[in-house]
Design an enzyme around this catalytic site. Structure first.
Site, PDB file in Angstrom:
ATOM      1  N   ARG A 161      -4.108  24.914  -0.684  1.00 53.52           N
ATOM      2  CA  ARG A 161      -4.453  23.497  -0.498  1.00 53.52           C
ATOM      3  C   ARG A 161      -4.541  22.781  -1.843  1.00 53.52           C
ATOM      4  NH1 ARG A 161      -9.350  21.467  -0.593  1.00 53.52           N
ATOM      5  NH2 ARG A 161     -10.441  23.247   0.292  1.00 53.52           N
ATOM      6  N   TYR A 220       5.333  -0.198   8.909  1.00 51.42           N
ATOM      7  CA  TYR A 220       5.402   0.927   9.835  1.00 51.42           C
ATOM      8  C   TYR A 220       4.138   0.910  10.712  1.00 51.42           C
ATOM      9  CZ  TYR A 220       5.542   5.726  11.506  1.00 51.42           C
ATOM     10  OH  TYR A 220       5.550   6.839  12.299  1.00 51.42           O
ATOM     11  N   ASP A 257       6.173   2.196   0.184  1.00 51.60           N
ATOM     12  CA  ASP A 257       6.725   3.228   1.060  1.00 51.60           C
ATOM     13  C   ASP A 257       8.248   3.156   0.928  1.00 51.60           C
ATOM     14  OD1 ASP A 257       7.776   4.647   3.252  1.00 51.60           O
ATOM     15  OD2 ASP A 257       6.060   4.173   4.528  1.00 51.60           O
ATOM     16  N   LYS A 313      11.624  12.277   7.323  1.00 45.66           N
ATOM     17  CA  LYS A 313      12.827  11.495   7.584  1.00 45.66           C
ATOM     18  C   LYS A 313      13.972  11.982   6.687  1.00 45.66           C
ATOM     19  CE  LYS A 313       9.851   9.501  10.235  1.00 45.66           C
ATOM     20  NZ  LYS A 313       9.132   8.287   9.872  1.00 45.66           N
TER      21      LYS A 313
HETATM   22  C1  LIG Z   1       7.806   7.938   9.852  1.00 50.47           C
HETATM   23  C2  LIG Z   1       7.279   7.003   8.837  1.00 50.47           C
HETATM   24  C3  LIG Z   1       5.975   7.128   8.338  1.00 50.47           C
HETATM   25  C4  LIG Z   1       5.015   8.194   8.854  1.00 50.47           C
HETATM   26  O1  LIG Z   1       5.451   9.455   8.521  1.00 50.47           O
HETATM   27  P1  LIG Z   1       5.018  10.770   9.362  1.00 50.47           P
HETATM   28  O2  LIG Z   1       5.732  11.856   8.608  1.00 50.47           O
HETATM   29  O3  LIG Z   1       5.490  10.577  10.757  1.00 50.47           O
HETATM   30  O4  LIG Z   1       3.537  10.872   9.264  1.00 50.47           O
HETATM   31  C5  LIG Z   1       5.565   6.234   7.367  1.00 50.47           C
HETATM   32  N1  LIG Z   1       6.359   5.276   6.909  1.00 50.47           N
HETATM   33  C6  LIG Z   1       7.626   5.108   7.370  1.00 50.47           C
HETATM   34  C7  LIG Z   1       8.455   4.004   6.822  1.00 50.47           C
HETATM   35  C8  LIG Z   1       8.128   5.956   8.345  1.00 50.47           C
HETATM   36  O5  LIG Z   1       9.378   5.790   8.804  1.00 50.47           O
END
Ligand SMILES: *Cc1c(COP(=O)(O)O)cnc(C)c1O
Length: 386
Positions: free
Chosen positions: A55, A108, A178, A203
Protein backbone atom coordinates in the site's frame (compact mmCIF):
# COMPACT_ATOMS: atom_id res chain seq x y z
CA UNK A 1 14.94 12.46 -24.92
CA UNK A 2 13.25 9.81 -27.04
CA UNK A 3 9.74 10.19 -28.46
CA UNK A 4 6.68 9.54 -26.31
CA UNK A 5 5.80 6.42 -28.30
CA UNK A 6 9.29 5.02 -27.65
CA UNK A 7 8.92 5.81 -23.97
CA UNK A 8 5.57 3.97 -23.90
CA UNK A 9 7.32 0.79 -25.01
CA UNK A 10 10.28 1.15 -22.66
CA UNK A 11 8.39 1.16 -19.36
CA UNK A 12 10.40 1.66 -16.21
CA UNK A 13 11.64 -1.51 -14.56
CA UNK A 14 12.73 -2.10 -11.00
CA UNK A 15 16.40 -2.71 -10.16
CA UNK A 16 17.38 -6.33 -10.77
CA UNK A 17 20.42 -8.17 -9.41
CA UNK A 18 21.61 -9.09 -12.90
CA UNK A 19 20.18 -8.67 -16.37
CA UNK A 20 17.57 -5.91 -16.57
CA UNK A 21 14.10 -7.43 -17.17
CA UNK A 22 12.71 -6.35 -20.57
CA UNK A 23 9.46 -5.29 -18.96
CA UNK A 24 8.31 -4.60 -15.42
CA UNK A 25 8.04 -7.87 -13.45
CA UNK A 26 4.99 -8.43 -11.28
CA UNK A 27 5.84 -8.12 -7.58
CA UNK A 28 2.64 -9.82 -6.43
CA UNK A 29 3.43 -9.44 -2.76
CA UNK A 30 1.81 -7.43 -0.01
CA UNK A 31 5.15 -6.73 1.66
CA UNK A 32 8.90 -7.24 1.91
CA UNK A 33 11.32 -8.66 4.49
CA UNK A 34 14.44 -6.85 5.67
CA UNK A 35 17.82 -7.58 7.18
CA UNK A 36 18.41 -3.96 8.13
CA UNK A 37 15.79 -2.28 10.37
CA UNK A 38 17.00 1.16 9.30
CA UNK A 39 16.20 0.39 5.63
CA UNK A 40 12.76 -0.87 6.75
CA UNK A 41 12.11 2.27 8.80
CA UNK A 42 13.20 4.54 5.96
CA UNK A 43 10.88 2.76 3.51
CA UNK A 44 7.88 3.43 5.76
CA UNK A 45 8.51 7.15 5.87
CA UNK A 46 10.06 8.03 2.54
CA UNK A 47 8.48 7.77 -0.92
CA UNK A 48 11.91 7.04 -2.41
CA UNK A 49 12.82 4.48 0.26
CA UNK A 50 12.84 0.70 -0.17
CA UNK A 51 9.44 -0.91 -0.88
CA UNK A 52 8.14 -2.13 2.48
CA UNK A 53 4.41 -2.73 2.24
CA UNK A 54 2.54 -2.63 -1.07
CA UNK A 55 0.00 0.00 0.00
CA UNK A 56 2.97 2.28 0.73
CA UNK A 57 5.19 1.19 -2.14
CA UNK A 58 5.58 -1.71 -4.55
CA UNK A 59 8.12 -1.97 -7.41
CA UNK A 60 5.51 -2.85 -10.06
CA UNK A 61 3.24 -0.02 -8.95
CA UNK A 62 6.25 2.29 -8.85
CA UNK A 63 7.15 1.32 -12.42
CA UNK A 64 3.65 2.40 -13.52
CA UNK A 65 3.84 5.65 -11.51
CA UNK A 66 7.24 6.53 -13.00
CA UNK A 67 6.17 5.60 -16.52
CA UNK A 68 3.01 7.75 -16.50
CA UNK A 69 4.79 10.60 -14.67
CA UNK A 70 7.42 10.69 -17.40
CA UNK A 71 4.84 10.51 -20.21
CA UNK A 72 3.00 13.45 -18.63
CA UNK A 73 6.20 15.43 -18.05
CA UNK A 74 5.66 15.33 -14.28
CA UNK A 75 8.04 14.62 -11.41
CA UNK A 76 6.23 11.83 -9.55
CA UNK A 77 3.07 9.76 -9.66
CA UNK A 78 0.71 7.99 -7.28
CA UNK A 79 -1.23 4.99 -8.66
CA UNK A 80 -4.63 4.04 -7.27
CA UNK A 81 -7.21 1.27 -7.54
CA UNK A 82 -9.51 3.32 -9.80
CA UNK A 83 -9.77 6.70 -11.46
CA UNK A 84 -12.17 7.87 -8.76
CA UNK A 85 -9.60 6.67 -6.21
CA UNK A 86 -7.03 9.03 -7.77
CA UNK A 87 -9.46 11.95 -8.02
CA UNK A 88 -10.76 11.65 -4.45
CA UNK A 89 -7.27 11.04 -3.02
CA UNK A 90 -6.08 14.27 -4.65
CA UNK A 91 -9.13 16.28 -3.53
CA UNK A 92 -9.07 14.94 0.04
CA UNK A 93 -5.37 15.66 0.51
CA UNK A 94 -5.42 19.12 -1.10
CA UNK A 95 -8.64 20.53 0.37
CA UNK A 96 -9.74 21.46 3.88
CA UNK A 97 -13.18 22.50 5.09
CA UNK A 98 -13.79 26.16 4.32
CA UNK A 99 -11.86 26.00 1.03
CA UNK A 100 -13.51 26.98 -2.24
CA UNK A 101 -13.10 25.07 -5.51
CA UNK A 102 -13.77 26.19 -9.07
CA UNK A 103 -14.66 23.19 -11.24
CA UNK A 104 -15.42 22.99 -14.92
CA UNK A 105 -19.19 22.78 -15.44
CA UNK A 106 -19.27 19.63 -17.59
CA UNK A 107 -17.63 16.94 -15.48
CA UNK A 108 -17.45 13.16 -15.35
CA UNK A 109 -20.51 12.04 -13.33
CA UNK A 110 -18.51 10.45 -10.51
CA UNK A 111 -16.36 13.55 -10.15
CA UNK A 112 -19.43 15.80 -10.05
CA UNK A 113 -20.90 13.56 -7.33
CA UNK A 114 -17.64 13.78 -5.34
CA UNK A 115 -17.68 17.58 -5.51
CA UNK A 116 -21.30 17.62 -4.34
CA UNK A 117 -20.38 15.29 -1.43
CA UNK A 118 -17.43 17.48 -0.48
CA UNK A 119 -19.78 20.46 -0.45
CA UNK A 120 -22.54 18.81 1.61
CA UNK A 121 -20.48 16.77 4.06
CA UNK A 122 -17.17 18.61 4.45
CA UNK A 123 -18.02 22.30 4.13
CA UNK A 124 -16.09 22.84 0.94
CA UNK A 125 -17.63 25.40 -1.41
CA UNK A 126 -17.79 24.50 -5.10
CA UNK A 127 -18.53 26.82 -8.04
CA UNK A 128 -18.92 25.58 -11.59
CA UNK A 129 -17.49 27.52 -14.52
CA UNK A 130 -17.38 27.09 -18.30
CA UNK A 131 -14.14 28.63 -19.52
CA UNK A 132 -11.59 31.13 -18.19
CA UNK A 133 -13.89 34.19 -18.00
CA UNK A 134 -16.41 32.42 -15.75
CA UNK A 135 -13.57 30.89 -13.72
CA UNK A 136 -12.15 34.37 -13.09
CA UNK A 137 -15.57 35.66 -12.01
CA UNK A 138 -15.93 32.74 -9.60
CA UNK A 139 -12.68 33.52 -7.73
CA UNK A 140 -13.05 34.13 -3.98
CA UNK A 141 -10.47 34.88 -1.28
CA UNK A 142 -10.71 31.24 -0.07
CA UNK A 143 -10.42 29.64 -3.54
CA UNK A 144 -7.84 26.86 -3.31
CA UNK A 145 -8.17 24.64 -6.35
CA UNK A 146 -9.21 24.74 -10.00
CA UNK A 147 -10.44 21.53 -11.63
CA UNK A 148 -10.81 20.84 -15.37
CA UNK A 149 -11.10 17.96 -17.84
CA UNK A 150 -9.09 18.11 -21.06
CA UNK A 151 -11.94 16.62 -23.14
CA UNK A 152 -15.39 16.50 -21.56
CA UNK A 153 -17.82 13.61 -21.41
CA UNK A 154 -20.05 13.01 -23.34
CA UNK A 155 -20.11 16.08 -25.61
CA UNK A 156 -16.30 16.00 -26.13
CA UNK A 157 -15.73 19.70 -25.57
CA UNK A 158 -12.05 20.64 -25.30
CA UNK A 159 -11.20 22.79 -22.28
CA UNK A 160 -9.22 25.99 -22.75
CA UNK A 161 -6.52 24.67 -20.42
CA UNK A 162 -3.99 27.50 -21.00
CA UNK A 163 -6.73 30.07 -20.28
CA UNK A 164 -8.13 28.23 -17.25
CA UNK A 165 -4.71 27.53 -15.75
CA UNK A 166 -3.59 31.14 -16.27
CA UNK A 167 -6.52 32.17 -14.04
CA UNK A 168 -5.47 29.55 -11.49
CA UNK A 169 -1.81 30.56 -11.63
CA UNK A 170 -2.53 34.28 -11.11
CA UNK A 171 -4.73 33.50 -8.12
CA UNK A 172 -2.24 31.04 -6.59
CA UNK A 173 -4.57 28.05 -7.02
CA UNK A 174 -3.61 24.42 -7.48
CA UNK A 175 -4.54 23.47 -11.05
CA UNK A 176 -5.87 19.91 -11.33
CA UNK A 177 -6.94 18.28 -14.61
CA UNK A 178 -8.46 14.95 -15.60
CA UNK A 179 -6.59 13.91 -18.77
CA UNK A 180 -8.32 10.52 -19.20
CA UNK A 181 -9.91 11.21 -22.60
CA UNK A 182 -6.78 12.79 -24.13
CA UNK A 183 -3.96 10.72 -22.59
CA UNK A 184 -0.44 12.23 -22.61
CA UNK A 185 -0.18 11.21 -26.27
CA UNK A 186 -2.73 13.90 -27.28
CA UNK A 187 -2.18 16.51 -24.56
CA UNK A 188 0.34 17.08 -21.77
CA UNK A 189 -1.49 19.48 -19.44
CA UNK A 190 1.56 20.13 -17.24
CA UNK A 191 3.01 22.04 -20.21
CA UNK A 192 -0.16 24.19 -20.09
CA UNK A 193 0.16 24.95 -16.37
CA UNK A 194 -1.37 21.96 -14.57
CA UNK A 195 -0.01 21.09 -11.12
CA UNK A 196 -1.69 17.69 -10.85
CA UNK A 197 -2.90 15.45 -13.71
CA UNK A 198 -5.30 12.62 -12.88
CA UNK A 199 -6.30 9.65 -15.01
CA UNK A 200 -8.70 6.77 -14.99
CA UNK A 201 -6.17 4.24 -16.31
CA UNK A 202 -9.20 1.92 -16.68
CA UNK A 203 -9.69 3.67 -20.01
CA UNK A 204 -6.99 4.32 -22.64
CA UNK A 205 -3.86 3.69 -20.56
CA UNK A 206 -4.97 0.16 -19.64
CA UNK A 207 -6.83 0.01 -22.92
CA UNK A 208 -8.05 -3.59 -22.89
CA UNK A 209 -11.16 -3.46 -20.65
CA UNK A 210 -9.49 -5.89 -18.23
CA UNK A 211 -8.35 -3.69 -15.34
CA UNK A 212 -9.46 -0.80 -13.13
CA UNK A 213 -6.98 1.84 -12.07
CA UNK A 214 -6.08 5.47 -11.65
CA UNK A 215 -3.03 7.64 -11.31
CA UNK A 216 -2.24 11.16 -10.14
CA UNK A 217 0.86 12.82 -11.60
CA UNK A 218 2.49 15.76 -9.84
CA UNK A 219 4.36 18.50 -11.72
CA UNK A 220 6.30 19.26 -8.56
CA UNK A 221 8.11 16.55 -6.59
CA UNK A 222 7.72 18.59 -3.38
CA UNK A 223 3.91 18.56 -3.60
CA UNK A 224 3.98 14.79 -4.11
CA UNK A 225 6.29 14.37 -1.11
CA UNK A 226 4.09 16.61 1.04
CA UNK A 227 0.88 14.71 0.21
CA UNK A 228 2.40 11.21 0.08
CA UNK A 229 1.97 10.27 3.78
CA UNK A 230 -1.76 11.03 3.53
CA UNK A 231 -2.15 9.45 0.08
CA UNK A 232 -0.86 6.11 1.35
CA UNK A 233 -3.10 6.28 4.46
CA UNK A 234 -6.25 6.93 2.41
CA UNK A 235 -5.83 3.39 1.16
CA UNK A 236 -6.69 3.78 -2.50
CA UNK A 237 -3.25 2.46 -3.57
CA UNK A 238 -3.08 0.35 -6.74
CA UNK A 239 -2.81 -3.41 -6.53
CA UNK A 240 0.43 -4.75 -8.09
CA UNK A 241 -1.36 -7.02 -10.57
CA UNK A 242 -3.60 -4.18 -11.72
CA UNK A 243 -0.51 -1.98 -12.15
CA UNK A 244 1.20 -4.75 -14.12
CA UNK A 245 -1.76 -5.12 -16.51
CA UNK A 246 -1.91 -1.34 -16.91
CA UNK A 247 1.81 -1.15 -17.77
CA UNK A 248 1.26 -3.83 -20.39
CA UNK A 249 -1.49 -1.64 -21.85
CA UNK A 250 0.67 1.50 -21.81
CA UNK A 251 3.25 -0.25 -24.00
CA UNK A 252 0.83 -0.12 -26.96
CA UNK A 253 -0.85 3.20 -26.07
CA UNK A 254 0.69 5.16 -28.96
CA UNK A 255 -0.35 2.59 -31.59
CA UNK A 256 -3.84 2.32 -30.15
CA UNK A 257 -4.38 6.08 -29.87
CA UNK A 258 -3.33 6.57 -33.48
CA UNK A 259 -5.96 4.04 -34.58
CA UNK A 260 -8.66 5.34 -32.18
CA UNK A 261 -8.18 8.88 -33.56
CA UNK A 262 -8.06 7.84 -37.22
CA UNK A 263 -11.11 5.57 -36.93
CA UNK A 264 -13.11 8.11 -34.90
CA UNK A 265 -12.46 10.74 -37.59
CA UNK A 266 -13.56 8.26 -40.28
CA UNK A 267 -16.75 7.29 -38.44
CA UNK A 268 -17.54 10.92 -37.50
CA UNK A 269 -17.36 11.93 -41.17
CA UNK A 270 -19.52 8.99 -42.30
CA UNK A 271 -22.11 9.75 -39.61
CA UNK A 272 -22.13 13.42 -40.56
CA UNK A 273 -23.05 12.45 -44.12
CA UNK A 274 -25.91 10.13 -43.12
CA UNK A 275 -29.45 11.50 -43.54
CA UNK A 276 -30.76 9.94 -40.28
CA UNK A 277 -28.10 11.63 -38.13
CA UNK A 278 -29.13 15.04 -36.77
CA UNK A 279 -25.71 16.07 -35.45
CA UNK A 280 -22.25 14.64 -34.82
CA UNK A 281 -20.01 15.94 -32.04
CA UNK A 282 -16.30 15.26 -32.58
CA UNK A 283 -13.47 17.79 -32.21
CA UNK A 284 -12.01 16.60 -35.53
CA UNK A 285 -15.04 17.96 -37.42
CA UNK A 286 -14.86 21.67 -38.42
CA UNK A 287 -18.49 22.01 -37.22
CA UNK A 288 -17.54 21.18 -33.60
CA UNK A 289 -17.33 24.24 -31.30
CA UNK A 290 -13.95 23.01 -29.96
CA UNK A 291 -12.41 22.35 -33.40
CA UNK A 292 -10.00 25.33 -33.34
CA UNK A 293 -9.03 24.77 -29.71
CA UNK A 294 -8.43 21.08 -30.40
CA UNK A 295 -6.11 21.99 -33.28
CA UNK A 296 -4.09 24.23 -30.97
CA UNK A 297 -4.07 22.05 -27.87
CA UNK A 298 -4.27 18.42 -28.98
CA UNK A 299 -2.11 16.32 -31.28
CA UNK A 300 -5.18 14.21 -32.14
CA UNK A 301 -8.93 14.43 -31.54
CA UNK A 302 -9.39 11.28 -29.48
CA UNK A 303 -11.50 8.16 -29.83
CA UNK A 304 -14.84 9.31 -28.40
CA UNK A 305 -17.65 10.93 -30.37
CA UNK A 306 -21.36 11.48 -29.87
CA UNK A 307 -24.15 11.69 -32.40
CA UNK A 308 -27.84 12.52 -32.25
CA UNK A 309 -30.61 10.43 -33.78
CA UNK A 310 -33.28 12.90 -32.66
CA UNK A 311 -35.38 10.72 -30.35
CA UNK A 312 -35.05 8.26 -27.47
CA UNK A 313 -36.77 5.57 -29.56
CA UNK A 314 -34.26 5.96 -32.41
CA UNK A 315 -31.30 5.95 -29.99
CA UNK A 316 -32.51 2.80 -28.22
CA UNK A 317 -33.27 1.06 -31.53
CA UNK A 318 -29.69 1.74 -32.69
CA UNK A 319 -28.05 0.27 -29.56
CA UNK A 320 -30.12 -2.89 -29.99
CA UNK A 321 -29.25 -3.27 -33.68
CA UNK A 322 -25.44 -3.04 -33.41
CA UNK A 323 -23.53 -6.33 -33.87
CA UNK A 324 -19.78 -5.47 -34.14
CA UNK A 325 -19.97 -2.73 -31.49
CA UNK A 326 -21.37 -3.49 -28.03
CA UNK A 327 -23.77 -1.63 -25.77
CA UNK A 328 -21.95 -0.97 -22.52
CA UNK A 329 -20.31 1.45 -20.10
CA UNK A 330 -16.70 2.65 -20.05
CA UNK A 331 -14.52 3.70 -22.97
CA UNK A 332 -10.94 3.65 -24.21
CA UNK A 333 -10.72 -0.09 -24.77
CA UNK A 334 -9.80 -1.93 -27.97
CA UNK A 335 -13.48 -2.71 -28.69
CA UNK A 336 -16.10 -0.23 -29.87
CA UNK A 337 -18.67 0.59 -27.18
CA UNK A 338 -21.90 2.53 -27.52
CA UNK A 339 -23.96 4.06 -24.72
CA UNK A 340 -27.23 6.02 -24.56
CA UNK A 341 -26.47 8.69 -21.91
CA UNK A 342 -30.08 9.78 -21.35
CA UNK A 343 -31.11 6.30 -20.14
CA UNK A 344 -27.85 5.28 -18.38
CA UNK A 345 -24.97 7.56 -17.39
CA UNK A 346 -27.17 10.68 -17.18
CA UNK A 347 -30.49 8.99 -16.25
CA UNK A 348 -30.94 11.18 -13.13
CA UNK A 349 -31.32 14.31 -15.24
CA UNK A 350 -34.76 15.53 -16.28
CA UNK A 351 -35.41 16.23 -19.97
CA UNK A 352 -34.89 19.91 -19.24
CA UNK A 353 -31.56 19.29 -17.45
CA UNK A 354 -30.43 17.04 -20.30
CA UNK A 355 -31.16 19.84 -22.76
CA UNK A 356 -29.23 22.32 -20.61
CA UNK A 357 -26.04 20.22 -20.80
CA UNK A 358 -26.66 19.56 -24.49
CA UNK A 359 -27.45 15.85 -24.19
CA UNK A 360 -30.47 15.20 -26.36
CA UNK A 361 -32.77 12.20 -25.83
CA UNK A 362 -31.46 10.67 -29.05
CA UNK A 363 -27.77 11.26 -28.30
CA UNK A 364 -25.43 8.24 -28.34
CA UNK A 365 -21.83 8.22 -27.07
CA UNK A 366 -19.38 6.03 -28.92
CA UNK A 367 -15.90 4.92 -27.87
CA UNK A 368 -14.33 3.87 -31.15
CA UNK A 369 -12.19 0.76 -30.83
CA UNK A 370 -9.37 -0.54 -32.98
CA UNK A 371 -11.44 -2.96 -35.09
CA UNK A 372 -11.21 -2.37 -38.84
CA UNK A 373 -12.99 0.99 -39.33
CA UNK A 374 -14.87 -0.38 -42.36
CA UNK A 375 -16.42 -3.05 -40.12
CA UNK A 376 -17.43 -0.45 -37.53
CA UNK A 377 -19.05 1.70 -40.22
CA UNK A 378 -20.81 -1.25 -41.87
CA UNK A 379 -22.26 -2.14 -38.45
CA UNK A 380 -23.38 1.44 -37.76
CA UNK A 381 -24.80 1.81 -41.26
CA UNK A 382 -27.00 -1.28 -40.92
CA UNK A 383 -28.12 -0.15 -37.42
CA UNK A 384 -29.06 3.40 -38.49
CA UNK A 385 -32.69 4.17 -39.40
CA UNK A 386 -33.29 4.25 -43.11
C1 LIG B 1 -14.04 6.62 -16.08
C2 LIG B 1 -13.63 8.00 -15.72
C3 LIG B 1 -13.33 8.35 -14.40
C4 LIG B 1 -13.47 7.35 -13.25
O1 LIG B 1 -12.56 6.33 -13.37
P1 LIG B 1 -12.80 4.88 -12.70
O2 LIG B 1 -11.55 4.15 -13.10
O3 LIG B 1 -14.05 4.32 -13.28
O4 LIG B 1 -12.90 5.10 -11.23
C5 LIG B 1 -12.92 9.64 -14.15
N1 LIG B 1 -12.81 10.55 -15.11
C6 LIG B 1 -13.10 10.26 -16.41
C7 LIG B 1 -12.96 11.32 -17.44
C8 LIG B 1 -13.51 8.98 -16.76
O5 LIG B 1 -13.80 8.70 -18.04
Amino acid sequence: MTHLNTRCVHVKTPEAPEGRPLTAPLYQTSGFAFADPAVFADGMANPDGAPVYSRIGNPTVRALEDTVAELEGGQAGFATGSGMGAINSVLLTLLSSGDHVIAQRSLYGGTFASFENLAHRWGIEVSYASGPAEARQALRPNTKLLYAETISNPMVEVADLPGMFAVGREAGLINVVDNTFATPLLCRPIEQGADVVVHSTTKYLGGHSDVLGGVAVFADADLHRELWPELVEIGASADPFAAWLTLRGVQTLALRMRQHCASAQFIAERLAGHPAVRAVHYPGLPSHPSHELARKLLTGNGGVLTFDLGSRAAGLAFVQAIRVASLGPSLGGVETLVLHPASTSHRQLTDEQLRAVGIGEGVLRVSIGIEDPDDIWADFDQALPR
